[in-house]
Design a protein around this motif. Structure first.
Motif, PDB file in Angstrom:
ATOM      1  N   VAL A 226     -60.511  34.288 -14.545  1.00 15.37           N
ATOM      2  CA  VAL A 226     -60.001  35.646 -14.389  1.00 15.37           C
ATOM      3  C   VAL A 226     -60.950  36.627 -15.055  1.00 15.37           C
ATOM      4  N   GLU A 227     -60.904  37.843 -14.580  1.00 17.11           N
ATOM      5  CA  GLU A 227     -61.639  38.937 -15.215  1.00 17.11           C
ATOM      6  C   GLU A 227     -60.647  39.683 -16.095  1.00 17.11           C
ATOM      7  N   VAL A 228     -61.060  39.988 -17.316  1.00 18.09           N
ATOM      8  CA  VAL A 228     -60.185  40.681 -18.244  1.00 18.09           C
ATOM      9  C   VAL A 228     -60.869  41.922 -18.799  1.00 18.09           C
ATOM     10  N   ARG A 229     -60.042  42.842 -19.269  1.00 14.31           N
ATOM     11  CA  ARG A 229     -60.519  44.008 -20.012  1.00 14.31           C
ATOM     12  C   ARG A 229     -60.001  43.817 -21.425  1.00 14.31           C
ATOM     13  N   ALA A 230     -60.910  43.774 -22.399  1.00  9.97           N
ATOM     14  CA  ALA A 230     -60.516  43.439 -23.762  1.00  9.97           C
ATOM     15  C   ALA A 230     -61.077  44.415 -24.782  1.00  9.97           C
ATOM     16  N   ASP A 231     -60.305  44.597 -25.848  1.00  5.47           N
ATOM     17  CA  ASP A 231     -60.794  45.289 -27.038  1.00  5.47           C
ATOM     18  C   ASP A 231     -61.834  44.338 -27.637  1.00  5.47           C
ATOM     19  N   VAL A 232     -62.873  44.840 -28.229  1.00 10.56           N
ATOM     20  CA  VAL A 232     -63.919  43.967 -28.745  1.00 10.56           C
ATOM     21  C   VAL A 232     -63.550  43.290 -30.062  1.00 10.56           C
ATOM     22  N   SER A 233     -62.461  43.682 -30.679  1.00  6.07           N
ATOM     23  CA  SER A 233     -62.067  43.120 -31.970  1.00  6.07           C
ATOM     24  C   SER A 233     -61.621  41.672 -31.817  1.00  6.07           C
ATOM     25  N   ARG A 234     -62.269  40.777 -32.602  1.00  7.70           N
ATOM     26  CA  ARG A 234     -61.915  39.365 -32.573  1.00  7.70           C
ATOM     27  C   ARG A 234     -61.643  38.877 -33.993  1.00  7.70           C
ATOM     28  N   ASP A 235     -60.877  37.793 -34.097  1.00  7.27           N
ATOM     29  CA  ASP A 235     -60.572  37.230 -35.415  1.00  7.27           C
ATOM     30  C   ASP A 235     -61.697  36.300 -35.871  1.00  7.27           C
ATOM     31  N   SER A 236     -61.499  35.647 -37.008  1.00  8.22           N
ATOM     32  CA  SER A 236     -62.551  34.798 -37.576  1.00  8.22           C
ATOM     33  C   SER A 236     -62.879  33.576 -36.713  1.00  8.22           C
ATOM     34  N   ALA A 237     -61.979  33.207 -35.809  1.00  6.95           N
ATOM     35  CA  ALA A 237     -62.238  32.084 -34.897  1.00  6.95           C
ATOM     36  C   ALA A 237     -62.843  32.557 -33.577  1.00  6.95           C
ATOM     37  N   GLY A 238     -63.045  33.874 -33.428  1.00  9.25           N
ATOM     38  CA  GLY A 238     -63.629  34.401 -32.204  1.00  9.25           C
ATOM     39  C   GLY A 238     -62.623  34.737 -31.123  1.00  9.25           C
ATOM     40  N   ARG A 239     -61.320  34.631 -31.419  1.00 13.58           N
ATOM     41  CA  ARG A 239     -60.278  34.961 -30.438  1.00 13.58           C
ATOM     42  C   ARG A 239     -60.038  36.467 -30.439  1.00 13.58           C
ATOM     43  N   TRP A 240     -59.652  37.009 -29.279  1.00 13.92           N
ATOM     44  CA  TRP A 240     -59.323  38.419 -29.213  1.00 13.92           C
ATOM     45  C   TRP A 240     -58.109  38.699 -30.088  1.00 13.92           C
ATOM     46  N   ARG A 241     -58.193  39.732 -30.910  1.00 16.16           N
ATOM     47  CA  ARG A 241     -57.094  40.082 -31.815  1.00 16.16           C
ATOM     48  C   ARG A 241     -55.936  40.736 -31.073  1.00 16.16           C
ATOM     49  N   HIS A 242     -56.231  41.403 -29.967  1.00 13.36           N
ATOM     50  CA  HIS A 242     -55.210  42.120 -29.209  1.00 13.36           C
ATOM     51  C   HIS A 242     -55.095  41.514 -27.818  1.00 13.36           C
ATOM     52  N   PRO A 243     -53.907  41.588 -27.218  1.00 14.54           N
ATOM     53  CA  PRO A 243     -53.781  41.085 -25.850  1.00 14.54           C
ATOM     54  C   PRO A 243     -54.764  41.793 -24.916  1.00 14.54           C
TER      55      PRO A 243
END
Length: 115
Positions: free
Chosen positions: A74-91
């Motif tokens: 899928v193509e997503v639109r994401a905030d660039v903020s990620r946690d320490s594991a590299g996961r997106w912090r926001h949906p």
């Protein structure tokens, strides 16, 4: 499988392990009604079997999850903020299915958080 409200997202890492990278916002109704026909339940062999996923950052409520065969891109639109594991912090917002791509076409997940 009923109409999903959100999806869990993952990418493969260099070792071939499917890594959880985040979840989507509420799916648009047209996508929520067509997506189940494109998904196949994974069964017990899914690498996330036994994991729980929270409904929101810091929430104690677990999502009800149906794990599927990880074969759609899928193509997503994401905030660039990620946690320490590299996961997106926001949906992330799911934009569209990418029928022109297979999971092997997606760059590997290295888990590097953004700065």
């Amino acid at each position: 499988m009923t109409d999903p409200t959100t999806v869990l997202l993952g990418r493969y890492d260099p070792t071939g392990r499917l890594r959880y990278t985040g979840r989507s916002t509420v799916l648009p109704r047209p996508l929520a009604t067509t997506l189940p026909a494109r998904l196949s339940p994974a069964g017990e062999e899914h690498p996330w079997t036994g994991r729980t996923f929270s409904a929101a950052w810091g929430a104690k409520t677990a999502l009800t999850v149906v794990l599927v065969v990880p074969e759609l891109v899928v193509e997503v639109r994401a905030d660039v903020s990620r946690d320490s594991a590299g996961r997106w912090r926001h949906p992330v917002k799911l934009v569209r299915l990418r029928d022109d791509l297979a999971p092997a076409d997606v760059p590997l997940f290295d888990g590097t958080p953004s700065s």
